[in-house]
Scaffold this active site. Structure first.
Site, mmCIF file in Angstrom:
data_model
loop_
_atom_site.group_PDB
_atom_site.id
_atom_site.type_symbol
_atom_site.label_atom_id
_atom_site.label_comp_id
_atom_site.label_asym_id
_atom_site.label_seq_id
_atom_site.Cartn_x
_atom_site.Cartn_y
_atom_site.Cartn_z
ATOM 1 N N ASP A 144 -7.361 19.297 -14.031
ATOM 2 C CA ASP A 144 -7.653 17.953 -14.515
ATOM 3 C C ASP A 144 -7.254 17.933 -15.987
ATOM 4 O O ASP A 144 -7.899 18.552 -16.829
ATOM 5 C CB ASP A 144 -9.147 17.645 -14.322
ATOM 6 C CG ASP A 144 -9.510 16.230 -14.767
ATOM 7 O OD1 ASP A 144 -8.817 15.686 -15.645
ATOM 8 O OD2 ASP A 144 -10.506 15.695 -14.255
ATOM 9 N N ARG A 192 0.858 -1.198 0.000
ATOM 10 C CA ARG A 192 0.000 0.000 0.000
ATOM 11 C C ARG A 192 0.892 1.246 0.000
ATOM 12 O O ARG A 192 0.600 2.239 -0.646
ATOM 13 C CB ARG A 192 -0.957 0.012 1.198
ATOM 14 C CG ARG A 192 -1.705 1.326 1.333
ATOM 15 C CD ARG A 192 -2.941 1.302 2.237
ATOM 16 N NE ARG A 192 -2.860 0.435 3.375
ATOM 17 C CZ ARG A 192 -2.114 0.634 4.463
ATOM 18 N NH1 ARG A 192 -1.349 1.707 4.578
ATOM 19 N NH2 ARG A 192 -2.113 -0.235 5.458
ATOM 20 N N TYR A 236 -16.778 17.058 -15.436
ATOM 21 C CA TYR A 236 -17.178 15.659 -15.575
ATOM 22 C C TYR A 236 -18.192 15.350 -14.470
ATOM 23 O O TYR A 236 -17.997 15.728 -13.312
ATOM 24 C CB TYR A 236 -15.930 14.765 -15.463
ATOM 25 C CG TYR A 236 -16.264 13.336 -15.179
ATOM 26 C CD1 TYR A 236 -17.049 12.591 -16.061
ATOM 27 C CD2 TYR A 236 -15.820 12.713 -14.013
ATOM 28 C CE1 TYR A 236 -17.375 11.280 -15.789
ATOM 29 C CE2 TYR A 236 -16.135 11.397 -13.743
ATOM 30 C CZ TYR A 236 -16.912 10.686 -14.631
ATOM 31 O OH TYR A 236 -17.245 9.386 -14.353
ATOM 32 N N LYS A 264 -8.002 6.992 -19.290
ATOM 33 C CA LYS A 264 -8.283 7.568 -20.607
ATOM 34 C C LYS A 264 -7.004 7.552 -21.468
ATOM 35 O O LYS A 264 -6.468 6.505 -21.713
ATOM 36 C CB LYS A 264 -8.872 8.969 -20.415
ATOM 37 C CG LYS A 264 -9.999 9.017 -19.347
ATOM 38 C CD LYS A 264 -11.169 8.182 -19.739
ATOM 39 C CE LYS A 264 -12.315 8.026 -18.739
ATOM 40 N NZ LYS A 264 -12.281 8.482 -17.412
HETATM 41 C C1 PLP Z 1 -12.190 14.615 -17.033
HETATM 42 C C2 PLP Z 1 -12.342 13.437 -16.107
HETATM 43 N N1 PLP Z 1 -11.817 13.507 -14.873
HETATM 44 C C3 PLP Z 1 -11.932 12.484 -14.004
HETATM 45 C C4 PLP Z 1 -12.613 11.315 -14.335
HETATM 46 C C5 PLP Z 1 -12.751 10.223 -13.323
HETATM 47 O O1 PLP Z 1 -11.850 9.186 -13.576
HETATM 48 P P1 PLP Z 1 -12.113 7.632 -13.261
HETATM 49 O O2 PLP Z 1 -13.297 7.198 -14.059
HETATM 50 O O3 PLP Z 1 -10.818 6.984 -13.664
HETATM 51 O O4 PLP Z 1 -12.371 7.548 -11.786
HETATM 52 C C6 PLP Z 1 -13.156 11.199 -15.622
HETATM 53 C C7 PLP Z 1 -13.867 9.954 -15.994
HETATM 54 O O5 PLP Z 1 -14.561 9.905 -17.004
HETATM 55 C C8 PLP Z 1 -13.017 12.286 -16.525
HETATM 56 O O6 PLP Z 1 -13.527 12.237 -17.759
#
Ligand code: PLP
Length: 388
Positions: free
Chosen positions: A181, A55, A108, A206
């Protein structure tokens, strides 16, 4: 390759070599999957290479974290079990009850849900604003309480653009941190830390992973105090990825640059096709000169990415039907993999924000343009839009 040599290298060299030297005992060129939870100690407290329990640290994760830091030109990278786990760790590491965060009004959906339905219960307030509007962000700051300005750029799914340099100086003047992000852009197209941001967060599920075979998240920072806070919370909260997930994500990173160039080429061709299609109303793509964020995107991004959203002229049902008719574009959530995906944000990825101020238009379709032969993608969209 020495650390100094690596720091001076180009993006693709770093993507392929950073984080790992061929194993001294075997010469293994790729970081092995260390499927171990614990490590033999040479006497009590005699750790080998600092490893005591997976961990806290695992060598496969260490290699990935080194690569993540190098891609974003940061000092320290951290891998998490998902993008949302990375976000939650940032928030719990660096905010306290009574604090406030400015967030995008088209974030998101899962990020908004985390802020609104989880963090708020623990006393962290938020204000959604149009983060492409610097004055609106300034107006949402609360003196003494705003701890972070949190942006996505481009945003999901409307591809709005935030001016990272302008928001970094605004946030810093207010004593707040700027968190970016960078999921939609990827570190190949945009490096927020170099533009003044304090923290970069990714859903590595992604583009970074890139093959739709692993869920993960990342945080990268330059400041060592921030790094210390994240290190402590990564271990204390424990939302870490396993070694196999780290291996997959690290493998994806090695081809990030070439994949992104093809994503961008294909997206530009798809946008050209959509622009001339009678069933397509507004197109959201920062590469279009008429996009309101085009100039800022051109300044802070290398290219404009592989995500394209557009509205159907005939309304919500026509948008839903178009998604259902596509064949080369797979109907599915997520984005950033080698295969093209199509989705209806209102009923899929962004259903969690229905009825809130973040609700997306019902006639909106989102494309994650993959790296297939572009003529096949265009023929598929043509068929899906024409009802054939
Ligand atoms: C721009 C963005 N940030 C964060 C996330 C969250 O990531 P995760 O699905 O890996 O938890 C997503 C998921 O679609 C996203 O599109």
């Amino acid at each position: 390759m020495t650390q100094e040599h690596r720091q001076k290298s180009g993006f693709d060299t770093r993507a392929i070599h950073a984080g790992y030297e061929p194993d001294p005992s075997t010469g293994a060129v790729i970081a092995p999957i260390y499927a171990t939870s614990t490590y033999k100690q040479d006497g009590v407290g005699g750790l080998r290479g600092g490893y005591e329990y997976s961990r806290s640290a695992n060598p496969t994760r260490t290699a990935l974290e080194g690569a993540l830091a190098a891609l974003e030109e940061g000092e320290r990278g951290f891998a998490f079990a998902s993008g949302l786990a990375a976000e939650d760790t940032i928030l719990r590491a660096l905010t306290s009850p009574g604090d406030h965060v400015v967030i995008p009004d088209d974030a998101y959906g899962g990020t908004f849900r985390l802020f609104e339905r989880v963090e708020k219960r623990w006393g962290l307030d938020n204000t959604p604003v149009a983060i492409s509007d610097v004055d609106a962000v300034r107006g949402a700051l609360r003196a003494g309480a705003t701890r972070m300005v949190w942006v996505e750029t481009p945003t999901n799914p409307l591809l709005n653009i935030a001016d990272i340099e302008a928001l970094a100086s605004l946030a810093h003047d207010a004593g707040a941190l700027l968190v970016v992000d960078n999921t939609f852009a990827s570190p190949y197209l945009q490096q927020p830390l170099s533009l003044g941001a304090d923290i970069v967060v990714h859903s590595t599920t992604k583009y970074v992973g890139g093959h739709s075979d692993v869920v993960g998240g990342a945080v990268v920072v330059r400041d060592l105090d921030l790094a210390e806070a994240i290190t402590f919370h990564q271990n204390a909260m424990g939302a870490v990825p396993g070694p196999f997930d780290c291996f997959l994500t690290h493998r994806g990173i090695k081809t990030l640059g070439v994949r992104m160039d093809r994503h961008c080429d294909n997206a530009e061709r798809v946008v050209e096709f959509l622009s001339a299609h009678p069933k397509v109303a507004t197109i959201y793509f920062p590469g279009l000169p008429e996009h309101p964020g085009h100039d800022v995107a051109a300044r802070q991004m290398k290219r404009f990415g592989g995500m394209v959203s557009f509205r159907h002229t005939d309304g919500e049902q026509a948008a839903v039907d178009t998604c259902g008719r596509a064949e080369v574009f797979t109907l599915g959530e997520s984005l950033g993999g080698v295969e093209s995906l199509i989705e209806h944000p209102g009923r899929m990825t962004h259903m969690s924000v229905a009825g809130t101020e973040l609700e997306v238009p019902g006639d909106l379709i989102r494309l994650s343009v993959g790296i297939e032969t572009v003529d096949d993608l265009i023929a598929d969209l043509d068929r899906a839009l024409s009802g054939g």
